[in-house]
Design a protein around this motif. Structure first.
Motif, PDB file in Angstrom:
ATOM      1  N   ALA A 124     -11.920   1.084  -0.556  1.00  0.00           N
ATOM      2  CA  ALA A 124     -11.065   2.242  -0.297  1.00  0.00           C
ATOM      3  C   ALA A 124     -11.917   3.500  -0.374  1.00  0.00           C
ATOM      4  O   ALA A 124     -12.991   3.502  -0.990  1.00  0.00           O
ATOM      5  CB  ALA A 124      -9.923   2.316  -1.312  1.00  0.00           C
ATOM      6  N   SER A 126     -12.001   7.807  -1.055  1.00  0.00           N
ATOM      7  CA  SER A 126     -11.353   8.994  -1.597  1.00  0.00           C
ATOM      8  C   SER A 126     -12.062  10.246  -1.088  1.00  0.00           C
ATOM      9  O   SER A 126     -13.287  10.358  -1.165  1.00  0.00           O
ATOM     10  CB  SER A 126     -11.402   8.974  -3.132  1.00  0.00           C
ATOM     11  OG  SER A 126     -10.868  10.165  -3.687  1.00  0.00           O
ATOM     12  N   PHE A 172      -7.971   7.803   1.651  1.00  0.00           N
ATOM     13  CA  PHE A 172      -7.042   8.682   0.948  1.00  0.00           C
ATOM     14  C   PHE A 172      -7.607  10.107   0.936  1.00  0.00           C
ATOM     15  O   PHE A 172      -8.813  10.291   0.724  1.00  0.00           O
ATOM     16  CB  PHE A 172      -6.859   8.224  -0.504  1.00  0.00           C
ATOM     17  CG  PHE A 172      -6.235   6.862  -0.660  1.00  0.00           C
ATOM     18  CD1 PHE A 172      -4.869   6.734  -0.886  1.00  0.00           C
ATOM     19  CD2 PHE A 172      -6.998   5.707  -0.584  1.00  0.00           C
ATOM     20  CE1 PHE A 172      -4.278   5.485  -1.039  1.00  0.00           C
ATOM     21  CE2 PHE A 172      -6.430   4.447  -0.735  1.00  0.00           C
ATOM     22  CZ  PHE A 172      -5.063   4.336  -0.958  1.00  0.00           C
ATOM     23  N   THR A 245      -6.697   6.433  -5.438  1.00  0.00           N
ATOM     24  CA  THR A 245      -7.665   5.580  -4.749  1.00  0.00           C
ATOM     25  C   THR A 245      -8.222   4.524  -5.689  1.00  0.00           C
ATOM     26  O   THR A 245      -8.416   3.359  -5.298  1.00  0.00           O
ATOM     27  CB  THR A 245      -8.807   6.416  -4.171  1.00  0.00           C
ATOM     28  OG1 THR A 245      -8.288   7.473  -3.372  1.00  0.00           O
ATOM     29  CG2 THR A 245      -9.731   5.559  -3.309  1.00  0.00           C
ATOM     30  N   TYR A 248      -5.817   1.690  -5.771  1.00  0.00           N
ATOM     31  CA  TYR A 248      -5.233   1.361  -4.471  1.00  0.00           C
ATOM     32  C   TYR A 248      -4.768  -0.089  -4.383  1.00  0.00           C
ATOM     33  O   TYR A 248      -3.801  -0.406  -3.685  1.00  0.00           O
ATOM     34  CB  TYR A 248      -6.250   1.635  -3.360  1.00  0.00           C
ATOM     35  CG  TYR A 248      -7.107   0.441  -3.055  1.00  0.00           C
ATOM     36  CD1 TYR A 248      -6.814  -0.387  -1.978  1.00  0.00           C
ATOM     37  CD2 TYR A 248      -8.169   0.082  -3.881  1.00  0.00           C
ATOM     38  CE1 TYR A 248      -7.566  -1.521  -1.730  1.00  0.00           C
ATOM     39  CE2 TYR A 248      -8.916  -1.046  -3.641  1.00  0.00           C
ATOM     40  CZ  TYR A 248      -8.614  -1.837  -2.567  1.00  0.00           C
ATOM     41  OH  TYR A 248      -9.349  -2.972  -2.352  1.00  0.00           O
ATOM     42  N   SER A 249      -5.439  -1.000  -5.081  1.00  0.00           N
ATOM     43  CA  SER A 249      -5.167  -2.426  -4.903  1.00  0.00           C
ATOM     44  C   SER A 249      -3.779  -2.840  -5.370  1.00  0.00           C
ATOM     45  O   SER A 249      -3.275  -3.884  -4.962  1.00  0.00           O
ATOM     46  CB  SER A 249      -6.230  -3.264  -5.619  1.00  0.00           C
ATOM     47  OG  SER A 249      -6.248  -2.990  -7.000  1.00  0.00           O
ATOM     48  N   ILE A 251      -1.117  -0.496  -5.342  1.00  0.00           N
ATOM     49  CA  ILE A 251      -0.128   0.455  -4.823  1.00  0.00           C
ATOM     50  C   ILE A 251       0.767  -0.177  -3.766  1.00  0.00           C
ATOM     51  O   ILE A 251       1.970   0.037  -3.737  1.00  0.00           O
ATOM     52  CB  ILE A 251      -0.832   1.699  -4.272  1.00  0.00           C
ATOM     53  CG1 ILE A 251      -1.393   2.526  -5.430  1.00  0.00           C
ATOM     54  CG2 ILE A 251       0.109   2.546  -3.423  1.00  0.00           C
ATOM     55  CD1 ILE A 251      -2.251   3.683  -5.001  1.00  0.00           C
TER      56      ILE A 251
END
Length: 262
Positions: A124, A126, A172, A245, A248-249, A251
């Protein structure tokens, strides 16, 4: 305007690590102008995209969280505070002069960072900078002309973000700290996940993809100590972006996320 699709509660304990939700091999990329890696704990990969090869160190600006000398290091500290076990991939885009001043991060720098990520995949991304054109009106999504052609940079960013999204790499970006102004670029780009904050009523909240709130032990204020070298930091949309971020895994599978202190 983007639709609010998720509310995230991020729970902090001052100077304490939080329970990690990291999957094995998780990499969180943070794009910023400058990082002081000596202040960032844990597994870190430093990536220098600056033309000067990152040979110089910036002059610290005590107490100024938005200053380029501190901002990237603080975002990395927030992410590390939230996720103690993930690898943080710190992508520095800017040159530092011999006197310690930092050049300005612009659209071309963001493109270079996204291009690097496209060939060096992460989990991810940020990004907590504002690249909005000073002439943009509320409702417009327009990049600043600094760094190149407005249309050219915008097309490249949209293409890169779309490609990363297709590869399962979410980007993000901070929505911005003044809801009287346009949603920050690139948070306004459709394939970018915009992150708002309930830290202050004046921050962007409506029209974001993720609205992050903070809950601390006292459940009273939004100013928390996330880095011993800096002190307290307000829960701005930049802060929220790094925190979200890093988590994130989990969310995508929940309507509301709480990251509990150990």
């Amino acid at each position: 305007m983007k639709k609010v699709i998720l509310a995230v509660s991020v729970v902090f304990a001052s100077l304490l690590p939080v329970a990690s939700n990291a999957a094995p091999g998780e990499k969180i990329a943070i794009i910023d102008s400058y990082f002081d890696t000596s202040k960032i704990a844990g597994d870190v990969q430093f990536v220098c995209l600056a033309k000067d090869k990152c040979v110089n160190k910036a002059t610290p600006k005590p107490g100024l969280g938005t200053d380029p000398a501190n901002h990237g290091t603080l975002m990395a500290s927030v992410a590390r505070h939230q996720n103690p076990t993930a690898k943080l991939v710190l992508i520095q885009t800017e040159e530092v002069s011999a006197k310690g001043s930092i050049s300005t991060l612009d659209g071309s720098d963001f493109i270079n960072a996204l291009t690097w990520i496209k060939t060096n995949p992460v989990s991810a991304v940020s990004f907590s900078y504002n690249l909005t054109n000073s002439n943009a009106k509320v409702g417009e999504c327009k990049i600043s002309a600094q760094g190149g052609s407005v249309s050219g940079m915008d097309a490249s960013i949209r293409s890169l973000v779309s490609a990363l999204k297709s590869s399962g790499i979410p980007v993000f970006a901070a929505a911005g700290n003044d809801n009287r102004k346009p949603l920050n670029y690139p948070a306004c780009v459709p394939d970018v996940i915009s992150v708002g904050s309930t830290g202050l009523a004046s921050y962007h909240q409506a029209g974001t993809d993720i609205l992050a709130s903070i809950v601390n032990k006292d459940n009273v204020n939004y100013s928390l100590s996330v880095a011993p070298w800096f002190g307290s930091l307000s829960f701005t949309t930049s802060f929220a972006t790094a925190a979200v971020t890093a988590n994130y895994s989990i969310i995508g599978a929940n309507n509301k996320v709480s990251v509990l202190s150990q």
